[in-house]
Design an enzyme around this catalytic site. Structure first.
Site, short mmCIF file in Angstrom:
data_model
loop_
_atom_site.label_atom_id
_atom_site.label_comp_id
_atom_site.label_asym_id
_atom_site.label_seq_id
_atom_site.Cartn_x
_atom_site.Cartn_y
_atom_site.Cartn_z
N TYR A 1 -12.44 -6.49 3.07
CA TYR A 1 -13.26 -5.50 3.78
C TYR A 1 -14.13 -4.78 2.77
CZ TYR A 1 -14.37 -1.29 6.57
OH TYR A 1 -15.02 -0.27 7.23
N ASP B 1 -15.79 -5.76 -5.54
CA ASP B 1 -15.67 -4.54 -4.74
C ASP B 1 -14.40 -3.83 -5.22
OD1 ASP B 1 -15.23 -3.82 -1.16
OD2 ASP B 1 -15.02 -2.59 -2.97
N LYS C 1 -13.75 6.03 -3.12
CA LYS C 1 -12.40 6.61 -3.17
C LYS C 1 -12.16 7.45 -4.43
CE LYS C 1 -10.83 2.81 -0.26
NZ LYS C 1 -10.47 3.44 1.03
P1 KE4 Z 1 -15.82 3.52 2.88
O1 KE4 Z 1 -17.18 3.27 3.44
O2 KE4 Z 1 -14.77 3.63 3.96
O3 KE4 Z 1 -15.80 4.71 1.89
O4 KE4 Z 1 -15.41 2.29 1.97
C1 KE4 Z 1 -15.42 1.01 2.54
C2 KE4 Z 1 -14.51 0.10 1.73
C3 KE4 Z 1 -15.09 -0.80 0.86
N1 KE4 Z 1 -14.33 -1.63 0.11
C4 KE4 Z 1 -12.97 -1.59 0.18
C5 KE4 Z 1 -12.18 -2.52 -0.68
C6 KE4 Z 1 -12.33 -0.68 1.06
O5 KE4 Z 1 -10.98 -0.67 1.13
C7 KE4 Z 1 -13.11 0.19 1.84
C8 KE4 Z 1 -12.48 1.18 2.81
N2 KE4 Z 1 -11.07 1.10 2.91
C9 KE4 Z 1 -10.49 1.54 4.17
C10 KE4 Z 1 -8.98 1.33 4.10
N3 KE4 Z 1 -8.64 -0.02 4.21
C11 KE4 Z 1 -10.83 2.97 4.46
C12 KE4 Z 1 -10.07 3.55 5.62
C13 KE4 Z 1 -10.93 3.71 6.82
O6 KE4 Z 1 -11.66 2.74 7.16
O7 KE4 Z 1 -10.83 4.79 7.43
#
Ligand code: KE4
Length: 427
Positions: free
Chosen positions: A144, A239, A267
């Site tokens: 993701y 990523d 994060k």
């Molecule tokens: P954000 O746009 O949510 O800040 O980041 C996206 C993203 C990108 N790459 C990786 C590897 C990620 O894990 C994420 C976001 N992680 C999720 C948890 N699996 C955030 C939780 C959520 O979607 O509320």
């Protein structure tokens, strides 16, 4: 378990916010039940609106690596907020955190700050396309990279592995440029490159997958991707939104010894405020506006308030001690849970690397999305709610990774292991 006030708040929230949440995973859809509403947090503990305290392993999905409301971060934010929060003009603190991040992470000369991991990954792909002049990207099923259209793609039909949208609103036009490969399957990547010779701008991957549970790369997999990218003039994008500044000072690049061409962050880099970033060698980053033709922008990008939180966080992590402490605590938790689950005769696999860990109720090792999807979700639901009732809050989905904070004590870990022992008897 009666979550009276959370239930009332959830009912109110659902009237004005779709699903009552601002991000779907928080709605407990994968595990059922009512999401608890958090009132406050400190260190390794959150307190919900009903006054119940939990030892927690989400830590805002990664950022709170030093624990919630970490004093140096809070002090930095308060001090900065009193001088203004955002100007839309350059400030010194952006250079300070950029210099520190570049000094901590291998193989990058320059970094651009944005406001989320999604923005970082989306921008990195645009930069790779602009730099190479090619359109297609390869991503991996189960990885993701945020909710940008190019990433909301699932395995399509047919051997060519064309993607197809996995959300309404994503067009076929977008999907045709995203090719889907299997994580840890180098032969599959080779096939896809052969079928799309000269058309692939980049391969984007979570070097340690964290969005299908925690799945480390098999030995040789990332090395193989690096070689394929070099041979076919494809950029390798790591990523590291989850792994960056968590697995090591220099993230997965440092821990695993593989160099990416572009690295994405989120994060931890924001210390709990909205910050994402992407970084690369100067030769690549010089293609970004206003230096070069690849456009990317953001009103709140690099705002001094978020930079203050991120800088305070990175300064502490740069001292380096936290990573070995987190590694040891995660190994202790792993061994403790493995012991009690095995003694209870519960078939399971625990994946772990650094301070990322996940528990899978499967009959075979979890090495990719297909094997993760074979997990017994009913058993996971019981596991999740059994722990929640005992004051242990883990990720509300079998497809998520647990994130430890260094605020966790070994007593907290023992309490967690004891709760797992009790729940295991009910599985
Ligand atoms: P954000 O746009 O949510 O800040 O980041 C996206 C993203 C990108 N790459 C990786 C590897 C990620 O894990 C994420 C976001 N992680 C999720 C948890 N699996 C955030 C939780 C959520 O979607 O509320």
């Amino acid at each position: 378990m009666e979550y009276k006030r959370s239930s009332a708040l959830f009912a109110e929230a659902q009237k004005v916010i779709p699903g009552g949440v601002n991000s779907p995973v928080r709605a407990f859809k994968a595990v059922g039940g009512t999401p608890i509403f958090v009132k406050e947090a400190k260190g390794a503990y959150i307190t919900d609106e009903d006054g119940k305290r939990y030892i927690e392993y989400i830590n805002s999905w990664g950022p709170m690596i030093l624990g919630h409301a970490h004093t140096p971060v809070i002090d930095a934010v308060i001090e900065k907020a009193q001088k203004g929060t955002s100007f839309g003009m350059p400030t010194e603190i952006e250079t300070k955190i950029a210099e520190l991040a570049v000094s901590m992470v291998p193989n990058i000369d320059m970094i651009r700050f944005v406001n989320s991991g999604t923005e970082a990954c989306m921008s990195a792909v645009r930069l790779a396309r602009g730099y190479t002049g090619k359109d297609k990207i390869i991503k991996f099923a189960g990885c993701y990279h945020g909710h940008s259209d190019a990433f909301l793609i699932q395995a399509g039909s047919g051997a060519v592995t064309f993607g197809s949208p996995n959300s309404p609103g994503v067009t076929q036009g977008t999907a045709k440029d995203t090719l889907l490969a299997r994580f840890n399957d180098l032969e599959n990547v080779k096939e896809i490159i052969a079928q799309n010779q000269g058309e692939i701008a980049c391969i984007i991957i979570e070097p340690v997958a964290g969005n299908m549970g925690c799945i480390p790369p098999k030995k040789g997999f990332l090395e193989g991707l690096r070689s394929l990218c070099d041979a076919h003039e494809i950029l390798l994008i790591f990523d590291e939104v989850m792994t960056g500044f968590r697995l090591a000072k220099g993230g997965a690049q440092e821990l695993l010894g593989i160099h990416a061409d572009i690295v994405c962050f989120g994060k931890v880099i924001g210390g709990g405020l909205p910050v994402g970033a992407f970084a690369a060698r100067k030769e690549i980053m010089s293609h970004l506006a206003p230096l070069g033709p690849v456009y990317q922008a953001g009103t709140l990008s690099g705002n001094p308030l978020a930079m203050a939180a991120g800088l305070a966080m990175l300064k502490e992590l740069n001292e380096g001690a936290v990573f070995s402490s987190l590694q040891a605590k995660t190994a202790y938790l792993h061994e403790g849970m493995k012991k009690v689950l095995t003694e209870a005769g519960v078939n399971h696999y625990i994946n772990r690397i650094g301070s990322m860990i996940s528990v899978h109720f499967c009959e075979a090792p979890v090495v990719d999305f297909a094997s993760a999807a074979k997990g017994n979700n009913d058993r996971f639901k019981k596991f999740f709610h059994g722990l929640l009732e005992r004051g242990i809050y883990i990720a509300p989905s079998a497809f998520e990774t647990w994130f430890l904070s260094d605020a966790l004590t070994y007593e907290d870990l023992d309490v967690t292991i004891q709760a797992v022992k009790e729940v295991a008897a009910e599985l």
